[in-house]
Design an enzyme around this catalytic site. Structure first.
Site, PDB file in Angstrom:
ATOM      1  N   HIS A 103       7.278  -1.597  33.752  1.00 49.65           N
ATOM      2  CA  HIS A 103       8.540  -0.854  33.882  1.00 49.65           C
ATOM      3  C   HIS A 103       8.341   0.516  34.524  1.00 49.65           C
ATOM      4  O   HIS A 103       9.259   1.044  35.151  1.00 49.65           O
ATOM      5  CB  HIS A 103       9.187  -0.658  32.510  1.00 49.65           C
ATOM      6  N   HIS A 131       9.973   7.842  37.188  1.00 51.07           N
ATOM      7  CA  HIS A 131      11.042   6.980  37.690  1.00 51.07           C
ATOM      8  C   HIS A 131      11.181   7.268  39.183  1.00 51.07           C
ATOM      9  O   HIS A 131      11.145   8.435  39.592  1.00 51.07           O
ATOM     10  CB  HIS A 131      12.356   7.261  36.962  1.00 51.07           C
TER      11      HIS A 131
END
Length: 382
Positions: A103, A131
């Site tokens: 992730h 991210h």
């Protein structure tokens, strides 16, 4: 006969003990699985964010993260204390573990790293992660005035009054996350290179490697004094609404090559490229976003205890300001008009007086002869 009965009773005791042991083991396994959090029991991905709430109830809450920070609606709060970090320099410390968990890119951090000031409690570091998006799609989670940055770093801490991150994650005051926006600069960032240079070693999902310790403080902006603060949640399942967010106003710069390494190296399930791992901005639902500094909208207007204003109050404030400007404008125009009119009147009076004087000088009066008729009187104008 007695021996036979003893053997039967012994076998029954063994069976009962075995059964009890199995039940306890099963219960222990279930408790352990529960303590890991529901995100380990369900598969989730960034491509199906709209379905998170069906498996993770907290994801549909009203204090979710990330959010868009509208700089025209934040409130300056002079009571926000400066953030003071301790133990962030890990130079010479044991190696750090870098993980591709499918992730995100995550770096495990030692408990010696702490936030000593800035919150009501001391917060202990647990991990940091990133991210990002793609070359075409910038991938920061939070946005400023609806603008995404290329990437974002999160340094996750838990409240020191709890034993660990797992225990703290579901507590109302459990977590504090420091967030930084990553932009593109002209030069390589040597501090980020300490992480990015090892990406090829963990390109496969659920792989890890070790990197030498370094000063983690250098991954954050030079100044920590200017930040936004709001209450929110984890940006991934189970979306616990237990995070006090601090997002720094100053950004961090990496080169285009370094950002490309983050965007194009790591793989997730089925050998797919791990990219665009950011959640869409969530609604505020009445939450206030505070700032430790004056923004354009808060300049000279500190609001320590912000209260919502009614529409009538806003109209009155706006109308009063506009009427004040209009009154000054009309006053100036009236003064100019009166001055011009006075000068014009004075000039006209002066001209008329001169004309009247000249007219008298040019008239010759000749009286009529006595006994003559009145019509013989003549007036000659030269």
């Amino acid at each position: 006969m007695l021996l036979h009965m003893f053997l039967i009773l012994h076998l029954q005791v063994l069976v009962m003990a075995s059964s009890s042991s199995s039940e306890e083991d099963g219960s222990s396994e279930r408790d352990d699985e529960h303590s890991k959090g529901s995100s380990h029991q369900h598969q989730w991905g960034y491509h199906d964010q709209d379905t998170w709430s069906s498996a993770f109830e907290h994801c549909s809450g009203k204090s979710q993260s990330p959010i868009d920070i509208d700089t025209h609606k934040v409130f300056y709060d002079p009571r926000l204390p400066p953030i003071k970090l301790e133990g962030y320099d890990l130079t010479g410390s044991p190696a750090l573990t870098l993980i591709n968990n499918g992730h995100t890119l995550q770096l495990s951090l030692p408990s010696s790293m702490r936030i000593m000031r800035g919150f009501d409690h001391v917060y202990v570091a647990a991990q940091l992660h990133f991210h990002w998006g793609t070359t075409e799609v910038p991938g920061s989670e939070h946005t400023i005035d609806n603008i995404h940055f290329p990437a974002e770093i999160h340094v996750v801490h838990y409240n020191s009054k709890y034993a660990n991150l797992t225990e703290a994650a579901s507590k109302a005051d459990g977590l504090a996350v420091l967030g930084g926006f990553i932009g593109i600069g002209l030069h390589e960032n040597d501090n980020y290179e300490k992480i990015l240079s090892a990406l090829t070693d963990i390109s496969i999902e659920e792989s890890d490697t070790e990197i030498p310790g370094f000063n983690v403080r250098h991954l954050l902006p030079n100044s920590l004094e200017r930040f936004y603060r709001y209450n929110g949640s984890l940006t991934t399942p189970p979306c616990f609404q237990t995070v006090s967010w601090s997002l720094f106003n100053d950004s961090i710069r990496v080169s285009r090559r370094q950002l490309a390494a983050l965007e194009d190296t790591l793989k997730t399930e089925h050998n797919k490229l791990l990219s665009k791992n950011f959640r869409a901005p969530q609604l505020l639902h009445g939450r206030k976003v505070l700032a430790s500094f004056h923004t354009v909208s808060t300049m000279g207007k500190p609001r320590e205890a912000p209260q919502p204003e009614t529409q009538d109050n806003n109209v009155m404030k706006t109308s009063g300001g506009e009427w004040h400007i209009l009154a000054i404008t009309f006053g100036v125009l009236f003064a100019i008009t009166f001055l011009v009119f006075s000068m014009y009147t004075y000039q006209q009076k002066k001209k008329y007086s001169k004309f009247k004087k000249d007219s008298k000088q040019n008239v010759i009066y000749k009286p009529a002869a006595i006994g003559k008729d009145i019509d013989q009187t003549s007036v000659t104008i030269t």
